[in-house]
Write an enzyme that holds these catalytic residues in place. Structure first.
Site, PDB file in Angstrom:
ATOM      1  N   PHE A  25       7.578   1.437 -13.074  1.00  0.00           N
ATOM      2  CA  PHE A  25       6.560   1.939 -12.447  1.00  0.00           C
ATOM      3  C   PHE A  25       5.391   2.774 -13.078  1.00  0.00           C
ATOM      4  O   PHE A  25       5.866   3.800 -13.610  1.00  0.00           O
ATOM      5  CB  PHE A  25       6.915   2.716 -10.983  1.00  0.00           C
ATOM      6  CG  PHE A  25       5.883   2.810 -10.183  1.00  0.00           C
ATOM      7  CD1 PHE A  25       5.589   1.862  -9.066  1.00  0.00           C
ATOM      8  CD2 PHE A  25       5.033   3.919 -10.028  1.00  0.00           C
ATOM      9  CE1 PHE A  25       4.685   1.813  -8.084  1.00  0.00           C
ATOM     10  CE2 PHE A  25       3.838   3.989  -8.929  1.00  0.00           C
ATOM     11  CZ  PHE A  25       3.926   2.856  -8.129  1.00  0.00           C
ATOM     12  N   ASP A  32       2.473  -7.403  -9.191  1.00  0.00           N
ATOM     13  CA  ASP A  32       3.855  -7.130  -9.088  1.00  0.00           C
ATOM     14  C   ASP A  32       4.752  -8.467  -8.509  1.00  0.00           C
ATOM     15  O   ASP A  32       5.125  -9.242  -9.279  1.00  0.00           O
ATOM     16  CB  ASP A  32       3.991  -5.934  -8.316  1.00  0.00           C
ATOM     17  CG  ASP A  32       5.429  -5.220  -8.464  1.00  0.00           C
ATOM     18  OD1 ASP A  32       6.163  -5.504  -9.275  1.00  0.00           O
ATOM     19  OD2 ASP A  32       5.636  -4.395  -7.244  1.00  0.00           O
ATOM     20  N   LYS A  91      -7.772   0.080  -4.205  1.00  0.00           N
ATOM     21  CA  LYS A  91      -8.595   1.089  -5.131  1.00  0.00           C
ATOM     22  C   LYS A  91      -7.890   0.921  -6.556  1.00  0.00           C
ATOM     23  O   LYS A  91      -8.775   1.276  -7.584  1.00  0.00           O
ATOM     24  CB  LYS A  91      -8.098   2.484  -4.595  1.00  0.00           C
ATOM     25  CG  LYS A  91      -8.435   2.795  -3.249  1.00  0.00           C
ATOM     26  CD  LYS A  91      -8.012   4.509  -3.021  1.00  0.00           C
ATOM     27  CE  LYS A  91      -8.045   4.782  -1.526  1.00  0.00           C
ATOM     28  NZ  LYS A  91      -7.314   5.949  -1.335  1.00  0.00           N
ATOM     29  N   GLU A 102      -7.784  -7.386 -10.603  1.00  0.00           N
ATOM     30  CA  GLU A 102      -6.716  -6.728 -10.078  1.00  0.00           C
ATOM     31  C   GLU A 102      -6.252  -5.713 -11.223  1.00  0.00           C
ATOM     32  O   GLU A 102      -6.478  -5.753 -12.517  1.00  0.00           O
ATOM     33  CB  GLU A 102      -5.511  -7.582  -9.717  1.00  0.00           C
ATOM     34  CG  GLU A 102      -5.137  -7.677  -8.206  1.00  0.00           C
ATOM     35  CD  GLU A 102      -4.788  -6.429  -7.567  1.00  0.00           C
ATOM     36  OE1 GLU A 102      -5.157  -5.511  -7.855  1.00  0.00           O
ATOM     37  OE2 GLU A 102      -4.125  -6.641  -6.474  1.00  0.00           O
ATOM     38  N   ASP A 103      -5.454  -4.650 -10.694  1.00  0.00           N
ATOM     39  CA  ASP A 103      -5.047  -3.804 -11.727  1.00  0.00           C
ATOM     40  C   ASP A 103      -3.634  -4.163 -12.138  1.00  0.00           C
ATOM     41  O   ASP A 103      -3.264  -4.306 -13.187  1.00  0.00           O
ATOM     42  CB  ASP A 103      -4.716  -2.366 -10.958  1.00  0.00           C
ATOM     43  CG  ASP A 103      -4.239  -2.440  -9.576  1.00  0.00           C
ATOM     44  OD1 ASP A 103      -3.615  -3.404  -9.125  1.00  0.00           O
ATOM     45  OD2 ASP A 103      -4.030  -1.428  -9.152  1.00  0.00           O
ATOM     46  N   ARG A 137      -4.525   8.437 -10.694  1.00  0.00           N
ATOM     47  CA  ARG A 137      -5.444   7.537 -10.888  1.00  0.00           C
ATOM     48  C   ARG A 137      -6.244   7.796 -12.026  1.00  0.00           C
ATOM     49  O   ARG A 137      -6.888   7.063 -12.727  1.00  0.00           O
ATOM     50  CB  ARG A 137      -6.270   7.279  -9.664  1.00  0.00           C
ATOM     51  CG  ARG A 137      -5.653   6.544  -8.369  1.00  0.00           C
ATOM     52  CD  ARG A 137      -6.346   5.997  -7.622  1.00  0.00           C
ATOM     53  NE  ARG A 137      -5.987   5.738  -6.275  1.00  0.00           N
ATOM     54  CZ  ARG A 137      -5.332   4.607  -6.032  1.00  0.00           C
ATOM     55  NH1 ARG A 137      -4.943   3.521  -6.834  1.00  0.00           N
ATOM     56  NH2 ARG A 137      -4.728   4.429  -4.805  1.00  0.00           N
TER      57      ARG A 137
HETATM   58  P1  IMP Z   1       1.915  -7.234  -5.193  1.00  0.00           P
HETATM   59  O1  IMP Z   1       1.413  -7.674  -4.166  1.00  0.00           O
HETATM   60  O2  IMP Z   1       3.603  -7.087  -5.381  1.00  0.00           O
HETATM   61  O3  IMP Z   1       1.808  -7.957  -6.653  1.00  0.00           O
HETATM   62  O4  IMP Z   1       1.378  -5.837  -5.778  1.00  0.00           O
HETATM   63  C1  IMP Z   1       0.308  -5.517  -6.172  1.00  0.00           C
HETATM   64  C2  IMP Z   1       0.023  -4.066  -5.735  1.00  0.00           C
HETATM   65  O5  IMP Z   1       0.918  -3.294  -5.781  1.00  0.00           O
HETATM   66  C3  IMP Z   1      -0.971  -3.607  -6.978  1.00  0.00           C
HETATM   67  O6  IMP Z   1      -2.418  -3.924  -6.938  1.00  0.00           O
HETATM   68  C4  IMP Z   1      -0.862  -2.132  -7.163  1.00  0.00           C
HETATM   69  O7  IMP Z   1      -1.525  -1.606  -5.996  1.00  0.00           O
HETATM   70  C5  IMP Z   1       0.747  -2.166  -6.439  1.00  0.00           C
HETATM   71  N1  IMP Z   1       1.504  -1.912  -7.492  1.00  0.00           N
HETATM   72  C6  IMP Z   1       2.307  -2.624  -7.934  1.00  0.00           C
HETATM   73  N2  IMP Z   1       3.216  -2.017  -9.072  1.00  0.00           N
HETATM   74  C7  IMP Z   1       2.614  -0.967  -9.207  1.00  0.00           C
HETATM   75  C8  IMP Z   1       2.857   0.070 -10.227  1.00  0.00           C
HETATM   76  O8  IMP Z   1       3.519  -0.027 -11.249  1.00  0.00           O
HETATM   77  N3  IMP Z   1       1.947   1.192 -10.363  1.00  0.00           N
HETATM   78  C9  IMP Z   1       1.128   1.085  -9.311  1.00  0.00           C
HETATM   79  N4  IMP Z   1       0.978   0.523  -8.390  1.00  0.00           N
HETATM   80  C10 IMP Z   1       1.648  -0.557  -8.278  1.00  0.00           C
HETATM   81 MG    MG Z   2      -3.885  -2.674  -6.008  1.00  0.00          MG
END
Ligand code: IMP
Ligand code: MG
Length: 173
Positions: free
Chosen positions: A150, A101, A40, A97-98, A163
């Site tokens: 975070f 990470d 989302k 993507e938002d 959100r």
């Molecule tokens: P990844 O697979 O670890 O790269 O995670 C990506 C997803 O983790 C993002 O699309 C977010 O939904 C969530 N995420 C990672 N870091 C944060 C943060 O600092 N705040 C909120 N959501 C996060």
């Molecule tokens: Mg996400």
């Protein structure tokens, strides 16, 4: 848990999105661009990015992936919970993507979509936390690189809260 330290203001976000949109318009041949929003977290970003792009044929599609549950760190397990309902074969596709990470989500998604033979497949992310990368992934458009904190707001949540904030804030521990 308070979220009162503003990291990026809504004005900074909007300015950066306009720059990203100009770059995207320059890079892409005329014709449809499929923006694939990863739900989302990217729903607000995709809405603003789409409106900053000028061509009429910006197609907006959604996918959903879950890896986090309600925790703040990745479970490492990525699961597709909603697939596209269009065929992207032969099309210009831009994953929206938002935040990146660990990189696990996008590595999984990129591999999945590549199998469907798009004409091109790139990634646009609003935020990037490079320090946390586990799986290296090539990202063409990055809004802001941020420290290992975070963050919430502008679509990003903690346990589904925050959100709807207009700016991006650091969630205090
Ligand atoms: P990844 O697979 O670890 O790269 O995670 C990506 C997803 O983790 C993002 O699309 C977010 O939904 C969530 N995420 C990672 N870091 C944060 C943060 O600092 N705040 C909120 N959501 C996060
Ligand atoms: Mg996400």
């Amino acid at each position: 848990m308070p979220a009162d330290r503003v990291l990026i203001t809504s004005e900074q976000i909007q300015t950066r999105i306009r720059e990203m949109a100009e770059e995207i318009e320059r890079d892409y041949a005329p014709g449809p661009i499929y923006l694939v929003s990863v739900l989302k977290g990217s729903f607000i970003f995709v809405a603003d990015l789409a409106r900053a792009l000028r061509r009429p044929n910006i197609r907006i599609e959604f996918m959903a992936i879950s890896s986090y549950g309600n925790a703040k760190t990745s479970s490492g397990q990525v699961r597709l919970t909603r697939d596209l309902d269009v065929n992207i074969e032969g099309h210009q596709v831009l994953i929206v993507e938002d935040i990146i990470d660990s990189g696990l989500t996008l590595t999984y998604l990129k591999r999945l979509l590549e199998q469907r033979r798009p004409k091109s497949l790139e990634i646009a992310t609003l935020l990037d936390k490079p320090e946390r990368r586990v799986a290296p992934v090539a990202v063409k458009y990055v809004g802001f690189q941020i420290p290992d904190e975070f963050v919430v707001g502008y679509g990003l949540d903690y346990a589904e809260d925050y959100r709807n904030l207009n700016d991006i804030r650091i969630l205090q521990q």
